[in-house]
Each structure stands twice: as structure tokens, then as C-alpha cells.
Design an enzyme around this catalytic site. Structure first.
Site: not given
Ligand code: A3P
Length: 289
Positions: A46, A95, A97, A242
Site C-alpha cells: 500500500g 519512498k 523499501h 490492481r
Molecule cells: P493489490 O495488488 O492487492 O490490488 P504498493 O503501492 O506498495 O506497490 O501496493 C500496491 C497495492 O496497493 C495493490 O494491491 C494496489 O491495488 C493497492 N492500492 C493502491 N492504491 C489503493 C487504494 N487507493 N485503495 C486500496 N488499495 C490500493
């Protein structure tokens, strides 16, 4: 033979192909300043969502414009390196990791950390790894193959637990804000208020803009503007934003995989209270059939 994603390795640390060694090394030497705001996480927990919320709060609820990209205003430290971050306007939005022990630290800088349960994290990470062939060469990879890499910690940015646990242990520090993806899903408005408070945003001012922050950080809004979240040089084959749900792991895990990851989870988190972050998930894994 099982297919595995390809990575590059810097000092025993796996990174996506295309990340530069120089940028990574210089990132470790970045001197954090008192005004810096870091969003820290393990991948796919997230990060982008939290970055966008921080950006929106600081920008009075006004979203990124059509030609703007989040990775430009809020870059990934170990991807772009020290020089890019040093040129950012104050407060610098960064950001990372990186694991806690190598994250540039300043007592007055602010550090957000977002955690997500490992079951949904691995599913999201699998899609991400298939979706960026230039980074991983895993276009036709299967979940079972990726799961083995994840559970043995052989993925980019290291083992999930090596990232989560040391950061969790910092959660009571006054300059650290620890939050879970699941709590943001269950009440994003409440999460935004807490994030605003940590950013020392005037409460009356935030009250006036919070509707816009909620709106422009919603899943629907972020999904509509996919190109704003990825770096311009990235040519993904799957959407960055996604599915955005809790519990997608049930659509992928075998019984055996669920128990193996639960076993690793329970072993690794011994002596912490991390299980309290996700009691529902832990209970549903135990009863998974
Ligand atoms: P999913 O692949 O389970 O949908 P990161 O930004 O750390 O790469 O995390 C990506 C994950 O956060 C993805 O999960 C993405 O869809 C989800 N994500 C991004 N924006 C979001 C939002 N506004 N609300 C809920 N989930 C979100």
C-alpha cells in the site's frame, strides 16, 4: 523446471533488474534532514496509496496534474539515488523499501510505515512481478513458483519479515507512524485524519480539504489514473493499482501454502504482538480448507 523471477543483487540485497548499483549505494549514504518525510514499506503493502495521501494532505487536497508522476515528486530512494533526493524541495518526500537498519535516519525526520498481511502481500507481489517483465522476466510465471521465492525470502527487497519486524519495533517512536493497509481499507477517512495529525496539518485546514483527499486517494480514482503512479520509464503489462481488497489470498493459496506461510509467520513474530495486527486473517488461515 520451475521458473523464477530474475533480479540483480547488490551487497546480498535483491533488486529489480534495471535498478542501478550506484543509485542503491548512494541511497545508503543519503543524509536525512529534520524536514524529511519518508514513506517506508515492504513492496505491495500500500506504499503508493499512502504516498498519495501524504501528497494530497500536504497539497491541500489538490491531486497530481495530468502530466505529473508520483515517482517524480515522491521518488524511490534506492531507485533514483542520493542526488535526486537532495534536489527535492523541502519537505523532501521520499519512498523507500530499505530495511530499517539501513534507512537514512534523523531524529526529527518523519517516517511512515505501512504494513500489510503477508498472505495478500504475496498475491499482489506475484502480479507485480509478472506485470513488469523488464524488471523480472517473469511474464508467464505461476503463483506456485513465486510463492516459493517469497516464502524463502528470495525476492526483491529481501524477506518480508526482515522488513516488517524491525520497523514494527520502532512504532512507538515519536517520529514513526505505523499503520496497516487493512485499517486504511476499513476506514480510510479516519486513517487520513491520523496521517494529517502526524504531519502536523492544522485540523481546521484538513477538515476543509479532507473530502478531496478521500476522493482522490480512493481506489476508483487512483485506478483511473494508472500512469501517474509508475515511473515514466516503466512499461507495465498489468495495472499498478490492481484490486485493492483484503482477502484476495483465498483465490490463490493451496491448503498447504496457507499453512506453510502461517507457520513461518507465527515463528517469525514470536515475542512481538504482530499477530494482533491481523487477527481475522490469522483466524481465517487457520480455518482454511
Ligand atoms: P493489490 O495488488 O492487492 O490490488 P504498493 O503501492 O506498495 O506497490 O501496493 C500496491 C497495492 O496497493 C495493490 O494491491 C494496489 O491495488 C493497492 N492500492 C493502491 N492504491 C489503493 C487504494 N487507493 N485503495 C486500496 N488499495 C490500493
Amino acid at each position: 523446471m520451475a521458473k523464477t523471477p530474475k533480479y540483480i543483487e547488490h551487497d546480498m540485497f535483491r533488486m529489480p533488474m534495471g535498478f542501478s548499483t550506484e543509485a542503491y549505494r548512494s541511497a545508503l549514504n543519503y543524509s536525512a534532514t529534520a524536514e524529511d518525510i519518508f514513506v517506508c514499506s515492504y513492496p505491495k503493502c500500500g506504499t503508493t496509496w499512502l504516498q498519495n495521501i501524504v501528497y494530497l494532505i500536504l497539497n491541500g487536497g489538490v491531486p497530481l496534474g495530468p502530466d505529473m508522476r508520483l515517482p517524480t515528486v515522491f521518488p524511490h530512494l534506492e531507485e533514483v539515488g542520493l542526488q535526486v533526493c537532495e534536489k527535492l524541495p523541502t519537505p523532501r518526500l521520499i519512498k523507500t523499501h530499505l530495511p530499517f537498519f539501513v534507512t537514512p535516519w534523523h531524529l526529527e525526520a518523519r517516517y511512515f510505515y505501512i504494513a500489510r498481511n503477508p498472505f495478500d502481500c504475496v498475491v499482489s507481489f506475484f502480479h507485480h512481478t509478472c506485470g513488469f517483465p523488464q524488471h523480472y522476466d517473469f511474464l508467464d510465471g505461476e503463483f506456485n513458483e513465486f510463492f516459493e521465492c517469497f516464502i524463502s525470502g528470495k525476492v526483491d527487497f529481501g524477506d518480508y519479515f526482515d522488513n516488517l519486524i524491525p520497523w514494527y519495533n520502532q512504532r512507538d517512536k515519536s517520529n514513526v507512524f505505523f499503520i496497516t493497509y487493512e485499517s486504511m481499507i476499513s476506514d480510510s477517512r479516519a486513517a487520513i485524519k491520523k496521517i494529517g495529525k502526524f504531519l502536523e496539518t492544522d485540523a481546521t485546514k484538513l477538515d476543509k480539504t479532507i473530502d478531496q483527499v478521500v476522493r482522490y486517494s480512493s481506489f476508483e480514482s487512483m485506478q483511473k489514473y494508472q500512469t501517474r503512479w509508475a515511473s515514466p520509464r516503466i512499461d507495465a503489462v498489468s495495472p499498478f493499482i490492481r484490486k485493492g481488497v483484503v482477502g484476495d489470498w483465498k483465490n490463490y493459496f493451496s491448503h498447504d501454502q496457507a499453512y506453510r506461510l502461517l507457520d513461518k509467520f507465527l515463528n517469525k513474530i514470536q515475542g512481538t504482538s504482530i499477530d494482533k495486527l491481523w487477527p481475522d486473517i490469522v483466524a481465517s488461515v487457520r480455518h482454511y480448507s
